[in-house]
Design a protein around this motif. Sequence first.
Motif, PDB file in Angstrom:
ATOM      1  N   ILE A  94       0.838  -1.202   0.000  1.00 48.75           N
ATOM      2  CA  ILE A  94       0.000   0.000   0.000  1.00 48.75           C
ATOM      3  C   ILE A  94       0.873   1.254   0.000  1.00 48.75           C
ATOM      4  O   ILE A  94       0.629   2.209  -0.750  1.00 48.75           O
ATOM      5  N   TYR A  95       1.904   1.247   0.823  1.00 47.49           N
ATOM      6  CA  TYR A  95       2.816   2.389   0.832  1.00 47.49           C
ATOM      7  C   TYR A  95       3.567   2.494  -0.492  1.00 47.49           C
ATOM      8  O   TYR A  95       3.938   3.593  -0.921  1.00 47.49           O
ATOM      9  N   GLY A  96       3.798   1.353  -1.136  1.00 44.59           N
ATOM     10  CA  GLY A  96       4.430   1.371  -2.445  1.00 44.59           C
ATOM     11  C   GLY A  96       3.579   2.100  -3.466  1.00 44.59           C
ATOM     12  O   GLY A  96       4.100   2.844  -4.313  1.00 44.59           O
ATOM     13  N   VAL A  97       2.271   1.903  -3.386  1.00 43.39           N
ATOM     14  CA  VAL A  97       1.359   2.621  -4.277  1.00 43.39           C
ATOM     15  C   VAL A  97       1.446   4.119  -4.002  1.00 43.39           C
ATOM     16  O   VAL A  97       1.511   4.937  -4.930  1.00 43.39           O
ATOM     17  N   ARG A  98       1.473   4.476  -2.733  1.00 43.01           N
ATOM     18  CA  ARG A  98       1.587   5.894  -2.384  1.00 43.01           C
ATOM     19  C   ARG A  98       2.875   6.499  -2.920  1.00 43.01           C
ATOM     20  O   ARG A  98       2.881   7.626  -3.426  1.00 43.01           O
ATOM     21  N   GLU A  99       3.968   5.739  -2.810  1.00 42.22           N
ATOM     22  CA  GLU A  99       5.250   6.290  -3.248  1.00 42.22           C
ATOM     23  C   GLU A  99       5.305   6.467  -4.767  1.00 42.22           C
ATOM     24  O   GLU A  99       6.052   7.305  -5.273  1.00 42.22           O
ATOM     25  N   VAL A 100       4.528   5.682  -5.488  1.00 44.17           N
ATOM     26  CA  VAL A 100       4.466   5.843  -6.937  1.00 44.17           C
ATOM     27  C   VAL A 100       3.623   7.054  -7.321  1.00 44.17           C
ATOM     28  O   VAL A 100       3.974   7.815  -8.219  1.00 44.17           O
ATOM     29  N   ILE A 101       2.500   7.249  -6.612  1.00 45.64           N
ATOM     30  CA  ILE A 101       1.520   8.258  -7.031  1.00 45.64           C
ATOM     31  C   ILE A 101       1.733   9.629  -6.389  1.00 45.64           C
ATOM     32  O   ILE A 101       1.736  10.664  -7.076  1.00 45.64           O
ATOM     33  N   VAL A 172      -6.811  12.016  -8.152  1.00 44.52           N
ATOM     34  CA  VAL A 172      -7.540  12.270  -6.906  1.00 44.52           C
ATOM     35  C   VAL A 172      -8.155  10.976  -6.385  1.00 44.52           C
ATOM     36  O   VAL A 172      -8.021  10.634  -5.203  1.00 44.52           O
ATOM     37  N   HIS A 173      -8.812  10.230  -7.272  1.00 48.13           N
ATOM     38  CA  HIS A 173      -9.489   8.992  -6.866  1.00 48.13           C
ATOM     39  C   HIS A 173      -8.487   7.953  -6.358  1.00 48.13           C
ATOM     40  O   HIS A 173      -8.647   7.389  -5.266  1.00 48.13           O
ATOM     41  N   THR A 174      -7.443   7.682  -7.137  1.00 47.39           N
ATOM     42  CA  THR A 174      -6.485   6.630  -6.792  1.00 47.39           C
ATOM     43  C   THR A 174      -5.666   6.990  -5.562  1.00 47.39           C
ATOM     44  O   THR A 174      -5.480   6.165  -4.659  1.00 47.39           O
ATOM     45  N   ALA A 175      -5.181   8.225  -5.518  1.00 49.34           N
ATOM     46  CA  ALA A 175      -4.355   8.646  -4.387  1.00 49.34           C
ATOM     47  C   ALA A 175      -5.161   8.697  -3.099  1.00 49.34           C
ATOM     48  O   ALA A 175      -4.662   8.347  -2.026  1.00 49.34           O
ATOM     49  N   THR A 176      -6.408   9.125  -3.195  1.00 43.54           N
ATOM     50  CA  THR A 176      -7.265   9.175  -2.007  1.00 43.54           C
ATOM     51  C   THR A 176      -7.498   7.784  -1.450  1.00 43.54           C
ATOM     52  O   THR A 176      -7.469   7.569  -0.227  1.00 43.54           O
ATOM     53  N   GLN A 177      -7.718   6.812  -2.340  1.00 38.47           N
ATOM     54  CA  GLN A 177      -7.967   5.447  -1.883  1.00 38.47           C
ATOM     55  C   GLN A 177      -6.765   4.881  -1.133  1.00 38.47           C
ATOM     56  O   GLN A 177      -6.925   4.245  -0.087  1.00 38.47           O
TER      57      GLN A 177
END
Length: 252
Positions: A94-101, A172-177
């Motif tokens: 999950i943090y990996g997704v955040r670090e990408v986006i 907005v949608h992806t980063a918020t999730q």
Amino acid sequence: MKDKHSPPNLFQDITLSQEIHSVRAYQHLRNRLISGDFEPGTRLLYGPIGKEIGVSATPVREAAGRLANEGLVELIPQIGAVVRTIGREELIEIYGVREVIEPGASAMAARKATPEQIAAIGEELEKMKAATQAQQDGGAEANAKEIKRDFDRADYGFHIRVFEATGNKAIVHTATQSQVLTRVFGIRKHIHDAESMRLTCGHHQDIFDGIANRQPEAAFAAAVEHIQYGLKHCLILMDQADASKAAEEAEK
């Protein structure tokens, strides 16, 4: 064309009312999950939760179904909805997704944010600083929970305002999730002492400065540092919690 003299469609009215109640229940539950009111593993009691907002258990059950689709709760036969518990590897993902986006979103905000959007981001940062100061001043114990909620609310708001400043709805949608997932599962994991809060404010200040000064690279780098710090902190606390649980079980 509908005859103006035709009788009202009661079935349609009832269905619309149910949909409204379901949306209310969903928003209420989701907000409480983000605020940390329900720890992972907590069973969501449909009836009592419905009473909080003046609806029956049915809309709450429907809302739980939506939250299950978002990966926030799991539906267990004979029990109902339970807030999901995740392990180390899933938290890292999950943090990996955040670090990408999020670093890219911060850089984009530095290029595209309007003065009004920059001001809105700054307002959330000031709220965080105010909560940090209140924690440092050491108010009454009864205020500690409210200080934590104020800080978390402004922290979340800061990130959402940054995402909105990109002008990109998909971001907005992806980063918020991914933000929601880390707040629900990221071990509340955050210790709300004045020092931890001050460090978080410092990271946010660096992101804000990069955006306000129209420096995409600085905003990007500050966001990366912030996310990596958050993951490291969560993993330390997760390991401590696992060690404590293992010690308790060994004593039984």
